[in-house]
Design a protein around this motif. Structure first.
Motif, PDB file in Angstrom:
ATOM      1  N   THR A  80       0.840  -1.207   0.000  1.00 56.73           N
ATOM      2  CA  THR A  80       0.000   0.000   0.000  1.00 56.73           C
ATOM      3  C   THR A  80       0.869   1.248   0.000  1.00 56.73           C
ATOM      4  N   SER A  81       2.124   1.104   0.396  1.00 56.51           N
ATOM      5  CA  SER A  81       3.112   2.183   0.436  1.00 56.51           C
ATOM      6  C   SER A  81       4.482   1.537   0.359  1.00 56.51           C
ATOM      7  N   ASN A 198       9.099   9.200   5.162  1.00 53.91           N
ATOM      8  CA  ASN A 198       8.008   8.900   6.089  1.00 53.91           C
ATOM      9  C   ASN A 198       8.353   9.429   7.482  1.00 53.91           C
ATOM     10  N   PRO A 199       7.491  10.330   8.054  1.00 55.84           N
ATOM     11  CA  PRO A 199       6.305  10.972   7.474  1.00 55.84           C
ATOM     12  C   PRO A 199       6.682  11.883   6.304  1.00 55.84           C
ATOM     13  N   PRO A 200       5.730  12.148   5.409  1.00 53.28           N
ATOM     14  CA  PRO A 200       6.065  12.782   4.128  1.00 53.28           C
ATOM     15  C   PRO A 200       6.490  14.245   4.207  1.00 53.28           C
ATOM     16  N   GLN A 201       6.285  14.903   5.357  1.00 54.15           N
ATOM     17  CA  GLN A 201       6.704  16.299   5.464  1.00 54.15           C
ATOM     18  C   GLN A 201       8.198  16.438   5.768  1.00 54.15           C
ATOM     19  N   CYS A 221      16.371  17.382   0.149  1.00 53.72           N
ATOM     20  CA  CYS A 221      15.434  16.666  -0.711  1.00 53.72           C
ATOM     21  C   CYS A 221      14.173  16.341   0.074  1.00 53.72           C
ATOM     22  N   THR A 222      13.030  16.554  -0.539  1.00 56.83           N
ATOM     23  CA  THR A 222      11.748  16.263   0.085  1.00 56.83           C
ATOM     24  C   THR A 222      11.062  15.119  -0.654  1.00 56.83           C
ATOM     25  N   ASN A 223       9.852  14.792  -0.214  1.00 59.53           N
ATOM     26  CA  ASN A 223       9.146  13.624  -0.730  1.00 59.53           C
ATOM     27  C   ASN A 223       8.942  13.712  -2.234  1.00 59.53           C
ATOM     28  N   GLN A 224       9.283  12.647  -2.945  1.00 61.28           N
ATOM     29  CA  GLN A 224       9.118  12.467  -4.386  1.00 61.28           C
ATOM     30  C   GLN A 224      10.117  13.262  -5.222  1.00 61.28           C
ATOM     31  N   ASP A 225      11.149  13.807  -4.589  1.00 63.37           N
ATOM     32  CA  ASP A 225      12.235  14.421  -5.357  1.00 63.37           C
ATOM     33  C   ASP A 225      13.085  13.346  -6.025  1.00 63.37           C
ATOM     34  N   VAL A 226      13.745  13.741  -7.108  1.00 63.24           N
ATOM     35  CA  VAL A 226      14.741  12.891  -7.771  1.00 63.24           C
ATOM     36  C   VAL A 226      16.060  13.644  -7.818  1.00 63.24           C
ATOM     37  N   VAL A 227      17.130  12.975  -7.444  1.00 65.04           N
ATOM     38  CA  VAL A 227      18.485  13.520  -7.553  1.00 65.04           C
ATOM     39  C   VAL A 227      19.213  12.782  -8.666  1.00 65.04           C
ATOM     40  N   ILE A 228      19.834  13.554  -9.543  1.00 67.24           N
ATOM     41  CA  ILE A 228      20.584  13.013 -10.677  1.00 67.24           C
ATOM     42  C   ILE A 228      22.062  12.964 -10.316  1.00 67.24           C
ATOM     43  N   THR A 243      12.080   8.204   8.195  1.00 71.48           N
ATOM     44  CA  THR A 243      12.624   7.061   7.461  1.00 71.48           C
ATOM     45  C   THR A 243      12.756   7.445   5.993  1.00 71.48           C
ATOM     46  N   SER A 244      13.901   7.143   5.430  1.00 69.08           N
ATOM     47  CA  SER A 244      14.175   7.425   4.018  1.00 69.08           C
ATOM     48  C   SER A 244      13.987   6.166   3.190  1.00 69.08           C
ATOM     49  N   TYR A 245      13.297   6.325   2.069  1.00 71.57           N
ATOM     50  CA  TYR A 245      13.256   5.308   1.019  1.00 71.57           C
ATOM     51  C   TYR A 245      13.801   5.958  -0.233  1.00 71.57           C
ATOM     52  N   TYR A 246      14.684   5.261  -0.921  1.00 74.41           N
ATOM     53  CA  TYR A 246      15.011   5.716  -2.273  1.00 74.41           C
ATOM     54  C   TYR A 246      15.175   4.521  -3.193  1.00 74.41           C
ATOM     55  N   LEU A 247      14.857   4.761  -4.448  1.00 78.55           N
ATOM     56  CA  LEU A 247      15.049   3.769  -5.499  1.00 78.55           C
ATOM     57  C   LEU A 247      16.142   4.268  -6.419  1.00 78.55           C
ATOM     58  N   ASN A 248      17.190   3.470  -6.549  1.00 77.49           N
ATOM     59  CA  ASN A 248      18.310   3.777  -7.434  1.00 77.49           C
ATOM     60  C   ASN A 248      18.129   3.126  -8.790  1.00 77.49           C
TER      61      ASN A 248
END
Length: 272
Positions: A80-81, A198-201, A221-228, A243-248
């Motif tokens: 769900t998340s 998480n939390p998204p703020q 960096c905030t929620n839904q940002d992308v770093v190149i 908590t940080s989640y990132y997808l590489n």
């Protein structure tokens, strides 16, 4: 050089919203492309990638994926998340395929892509196929879910990895880079980081820097940002309470992940 891409939140229609769209035309990247969508139930996203291989990751919700070769994958998605912290379904799709993603529930999908000269077969990557790993120690702990690695033969160029880092820890640390084609010691791989918090703020910090410091940017960096990350070292720091989640996504001339630690900070690995 703009390395931080904020969410664009562009409505394509009443059921599909584009969150991020990064290509060689709107960034400095030559090997990695990325798009992210929020899709309402019944909404569709269609693609035709003539020269690109793709990896569709179901970040949350459930979807069906229909590919032009006649294969249809249904009931994909386990979360769900992303903060459910369990592996999800992904689909590798070879070059020159038409495919359509249909949301069965409200869903968020990420499409990673890279140029390739080879046409590989499509492949469903099941949750049980994902490599689970804990890395680091002290304040350098993170939990890794590898969807596409440099050890598999599913993709030609693409590497795709999910990482969770708890507050008070650093990730992609000690700082390392992979921007020189100097195998077997170092490989050239471009990289992107898609962040959720998480939390998204909340926020995290990411620094991108080169040895000569001609490139040296530190970003909040905030929620839904992308770093190149076209080059350079690229550590991530997570404040307490979040908590940080990132997808590489990584890709380059050779599908091999060989990195070089910053000599100033490599000693951190040798602590007892």
């Amino acid at each position: 050089m703009n390395l931080l891409q904020k969410p664009i939140l562009f409505p394509l229609n009443e059921k599909v919203r584009l969150i991020q769209y990064i290509t060689g035309e709107n960034s400095v990247l030559e090997h990695v492309e990325l798009s992210i969508y929020d899709v309402e139930p019944g909404g569709e996203v269609s693609y035709h990638e003539a020269d690109l291989e793709s990896c569709l990751v179901v970040l949350s919700g459930k979807v069906t994926v229909a590919v032009s070769n006649g294969e249809t994958y249904t009931d994909l998605g386990t979360r769900t998340s992303v903060f459910d912290k369990v592996p999800t379904h992904s689909v590798y799709i070879g070059k020159n395929r038409f495919y359509t993603i249909t949301a069965e529930t409200k869903a968020r999908i990420l499409i990673a892509a890279s140029k390739t000269d080879h046409s590989l077969p499509d492949s469903l990557i099941k949750p049980e196929d994902v490599l689970l790993e804990s890395r680091g120690s002290y304040q350098n702990r993170r939990y890794v879910q590898t969807i596409l690695s440099d050890q598999d033969t599913v993709s030609d160029k693409l590497l795709v990895v999910e990482v969770y880092t708890e507050g008070g820890n650093f990730s992609s640390y000690p700082p390392h880079k992979h921007d020189k084609d100097h195998l077997p010691d170092e490989s050239f791989l471009e990289e992107t980081y898609y962040h959720e918090i998480n939390p998204p703020q909340g926020f995290i910090f990411q620094r991108i820097y080169s040895d000569n410091r001609l490139l040296d940017q530190t970003m909040s960096c905030t929620n839904q940002d992308v770093v190149i990350v076209p080059k350079g070292y690229h550590p991530v720091g997570v404040p307490d309470g979040y908590t940080s989640y990132y997808l590489n996504i990584m890709a380059g001339p050779t599908k091999m992940w060989r990195f070089h630690d910053d000599p100033n900070h490599k000693w951190i690995k040798n602590r007892p």
